[in-house]
Write a protein that holds these residues in place. Structure first.
Motif, PDB file in Angstrom:
ATOM      1  N   THR A 152       4.902  13.674   2.001  1.00  0.00           N
ATOM      2  CA  THR A 152       6.479  12.927   1.529  1.00  0.00           C
ATOM      3  C   THR A 152       6.096  11.172   2.119  1.00  0.00           C
ATOM      4  OG1 THR A 152       7.081  13.109   3.752  1.00  0.00           O
ATOM      5  CG2 THR A 152       7.764  14.697   2.190  1.00  0.00           C
ATOM      6  N   GLU A 153       6.998  10.682   1.210  1.00  0.00           N
ATOM      7  CA  GLU A 153       6.937   9.269   1.472  1.00  0.00           C
ATOM      8  C   GLU A 153       8.006   8.441   1.328  1.00  0.00           C
ATOM      9  OE1 GLU A 153       4.278   6.904   2.641  1.00  0.00           O
ATOM     10  OE2 GLU A 153       5.430   5.326   2.221  1.00  0.00           O
ATOM     11  N   PRO A 154       8.642   7.664   2.058  1.00  0.00           N
ATOM     12  CA  PRO A 154       9.934   7.165   1.893  1.00  0.00           C
ATOM     13  C   PRO A 154      10.139   6.102   0.798  1.00  0.00           C
ATOM     14  CG  PRO A 154       9.567   7.130   4.299  1.00  0.00           C
ATOM     15  CD  PRO A 154       8.341   7.639   3.554  1.00  0.00           C
ATOM     16  N   ILE A 155      10.767   5.719  -0.019  1.00  0.00           N
ATOM     17  CA  ILE A 155      10.818   4.606  -0.930  1.00  0.00           C
ATOM     18  C   ILE A 155      11.559   3.532  -0.296  1.00  0.00           C
ATOM     19  CG2 ILE A 155      11.752   3.940  -3.193  1.00  0.00           C
ATOM     20  CD1 ILE A 155      11.226   6.752  -4.222  1.00  0.00           C
ATOM     21  N   ARG A 156      11.060   2.336  -0.223  1.00  0.00           N
ATOM     22  CA  ARG A 156      11.751   1.332   0.523  1.00  0.00           C
ATOM     23  C   ARG A 156      12.564   0.527  -0.591  1.00  0.00           C
ATOM     24  NH1 ARG A 156       5.562  -0.466   3.207  1.00  0.00           N
ATOM     25  NH2 ARG A 156       5.483   1.267   4.429  1.00  0.00           N
ATOM     26  N   ALA A 157      13.465  -0.374   0.084  1.00  0.00           N
ATOM     27  CA  ALA A 157      14.496  -1.070  -0.886  1.00  0.00           C
ATOM     28  C   ALA A 157      13.865  -2.040  -1.843  1.00  0.00           C
ATOM     29  CB  ALA A 157      15.412  -1.633  -0.110  1.00  0.00           C
ATOM     30  N   THR A 158      12.588  -2.603  -1.369  1.00  0.00           N
ATOM     31  CA  THR A 158      11.915  -3.639  -2.325  1.00  0.00           C
ATOM     32  C   THR A 158      10.658  -3.170  -2.640  1.00  0.00           C
ATOM     33  OG1 THR A 158      10.832  -4.087  -0.027  1.00  0.00           O
ATOM     34  CG2 THR A 158      12.846  -5.475  -0.545  1.00  0.00           C
ATOM     35  N   ASP A 159      10.548  -2.092  -2.826  1.00  0.00           N
ATOM     36  CA  ASP A 159       9.214  -1.252  -3.362  1.00  0.00           C
ATOM     37  C   ASP A 159       9.336  -1.436  -5.020  1.00  0.00           C
ATOM     38  OD1 ASP A 159       7.634  -0.421  -1.399  1.00  0.00           O
ATOM     39  OD2 ASP A 159       8.578   1.779  -1.623  1.00  0.00           O
ATOM     40  N   THR A 160       8.020  -2.062  -5.509  1.00  0.00           N
ATOM     41  CA  THR A 160       7.944  -1.867  -6.857  1.00  0.00           C
ATOM     42  C   THR A 160       6.769  -0.616  -6.994  1.00  0.00           C
ATOM     43  OG1 THR A 160       5.609  -3.093  -6.738  1.00  0.00           O
ATOM     44  CG2 THR A 160       7.907  -4.572  -7.061  1.00  0.00           C
ATOM     45  N   SER A 161       6.965  -0.179  -8.327  1.00  0.00           N
ATOM     46  CA  SER A 161       6.109   0.967  -8.570  1.00  0.00           C
ATOM     47  C   SER A 161       4.591   0.896  -7.924  1.00  0.00           C
ATOM     48  CB  SER A 161       6.088   1.388 -10.052  1.00  0.00           C
ATOM     49  OG  SER A 161       5.821   0.167 -11.011  1.00  0.00           O
ATOM     50  N   GLY A 162       4.098  -0.658  -8.125  1.00  0.00           N
ATOM     51  CA  GLY A 162       2.924  -0.859  -7.801  1.00  0.00           C
ATOM     52  C   GLY A 162       2.652  -0.646  -6.543  1.00  0.00           C
ATOM     53  N   ASP A 163       3.653  -1.139  -5.760  1.00  0.00           N
ATOM     54  CA  ASP A 163       3.606  -0.963  -4.129  1.00  0.00           C
ATOM     55  C   ASP A 163       3.544   0.436  -3.667  1.00  0.00           C
ATOM     56  OD1 ASP A 163       3.699  -3.724  -3.980  1.00  0.00           O
ATOM     57  OD2 ASP A 163       6.076  -3.739  -3.677  1.00  0.00           O
ATOM     58  N   LEU A 164       4.511   1.303  -4.452  1.00  0.00           N
ATOM     59  CA  LEU A 164       4.652   2.751  -4.049  1.00  0.00           C
ATOM     60  C   LEU A 164       3.097   3.567  -4.435  1.00  0.00           C
ATOM     61  CD1 LEU A 164       6.643   4.867  -2.891  1.00  0.00           C
ATOM     62  CD2 LEU A 164       7.698   5.057  -4.919  1.00  0.00           C
ATOM     63  N   LEU A 165       2.982   3.156  -5.579  1.00  0.00           N
ATOM     64  CA  LEU A 165       1.545   4.130  -6.117  1.00  0.00           C
ATOM     65  C   LEU A 165       0.493   3.738  -5.144  1.00  0.00           C
ATOM     66  CD1 LEU A 165       0.533   5.894  -8.112  1.00  0.00           C
ATOM     67  CD2 LEU A 165       0.046   3.929  -9.752  1.00  0.00           C
TER      68      LEU A 165
END
Length: 326
Positions: A152-165
């Motif tokens: 699992t990985e939390p999604i941060r409030a400022t994440d872009t799809s590039g950051d998260l990927l």
């Protein structure tokens, strides 16, 4: 374990590097053919193809996975398993039967959520707070196979799809290696996906990435972050396309890519602006939405390089009550 790896873009390249550093033998690589890309339309080898070349690996790049030569070569290579990450084409039934332990897919979602080509982007657009990566045995259905492992990985409030990927690809590469370790040792048992909680994540089109300024600020924010870096959120200004990179909502303290927000954006309510209406202030460019205004960070006018929104606004000499997307 002897494996043949299938993958194409940068996230898949991270997984290939992890496999090359593991105890498993990478016998060959399957990747999409080199293609023209960028403003110069140069022929570019995929990131996976580049790594394979660095390591002297055999590269198979069929135009179609139904190419009989691919099946023949795969049978000859006799892999125990075929790990696959974002290859970019469906694997036909005839190929699924070749490795004795099957094709092991690394997918960037918590299956059965967001089955399909754009799980990270769709999770951001939906406002999910948690995502992850899953390894499963590939079968003919779209991402329906039994699960071998997950994280699992939390999604941060400022994440872009590039950051998260990027985060998911790094952690997922380790998960893929651990999954192959477990299969080799016989310590893993694939578990069927639950029937509840299924959602789908079709690839985003350019039209999907068009900003509707009449939507609430939170929805505009999610769209822009989910579409960054690709396909790229956009609007229009004076009839030309304007790409919009992450922006700041009125209740956020910082802008992800456009520099820090001004204190008045955080501590005081923004002005009332119609959806798409632009207000240029000292050090900020605000745009109205269906709720609160948002502050632009970086924009890219058609045919030009990306630039701070304040520089763009200064050069465009924006007049009172001009609109984006009008």
């Amino acid at each position: 374990m002897r494996v043949v790896f299938a993958g194409t873009p940068e996230p898949a390249a991270l997984a290939l590097r992890a496999l090359l550093a593991s105890r498993h033998e990478v016998a060959a690589v399957i990747t999409r053919p080199a293609a023209r890309a960028g403003r110069g339309r140069k022929v570019v080898t995929s990131p996976v193809g580049e790594i394979a070349a660095e390591h002297g690996l055999e590269v198979l790049s069929p135009q179609s996975t139904r190419d009989p030569e691919l099946a023949t070569r795969l049978v000859t290579l006799a892999p125990d398993a075929c790990p696959v990450v974002a290859y970019g084409a469906l694997i036909p039934s005839a190929l699924l039967q070749v490795p004795r332990l099957g094709w092991v897919n690394l997918h960037f979602s918590l299956l059965p959520s967001w089955r399909g080509a754009a799980p990270v982007q769709r999770a951001l657009l939906a406002g999910d707070e948690l995502t992850g990566a899953t390894t499963f045995v590939l079968e003919e259905g779209l991402d329906t196979g039994p699960v071998l492992g997950s994280l699992t990985e939390p999604i941060r409030a400022t994440d872009t799809s590039g950051d998260l990927l990027e985060r998911l690809a790094t952690a997922g590469a380790e998960l893929l290696v651990a999954t192959l370790d477990g299969l080799e040792e016989g310590s893993l048992t694939a578990q069927p996906q639950p029937a509840d909680g299924v959602s789908h994540a079709p690839k985003l089109t350019v039209e999907d990435a068009r900003i509707d300024w009449s939507r609430p600020a939170y929805a505009v924010d999610r769209l822009v972050r989910g579409c960054t870096p690709a396909p790229g959120a956009w609007t229009t200004f004076r009839g030309d396309r304007l790409k919009v990179q992450p922006l700041a909502r009125a209740d956020q303290a910082t802008v992800h890519a456009g520099g820090p927000a001004q204190s008045h954006d955080v501590d005081q309510p923004g002005p009332h602006l119609r959806p798409g209406e632009i207000e240029v202030g000292r050090g900020s460019v605000l745009v109205g939405t269906g709720s609160d205004p948002v502050r632009l960070g970086t924009v890219q006018p058609q045919g030009k390089k990306a630039m701070p929104a304040t520089d763009w606004a200064r050069g465009a000499r924006i007049e009172a009550e001009e609109l984006l997307g009008g």
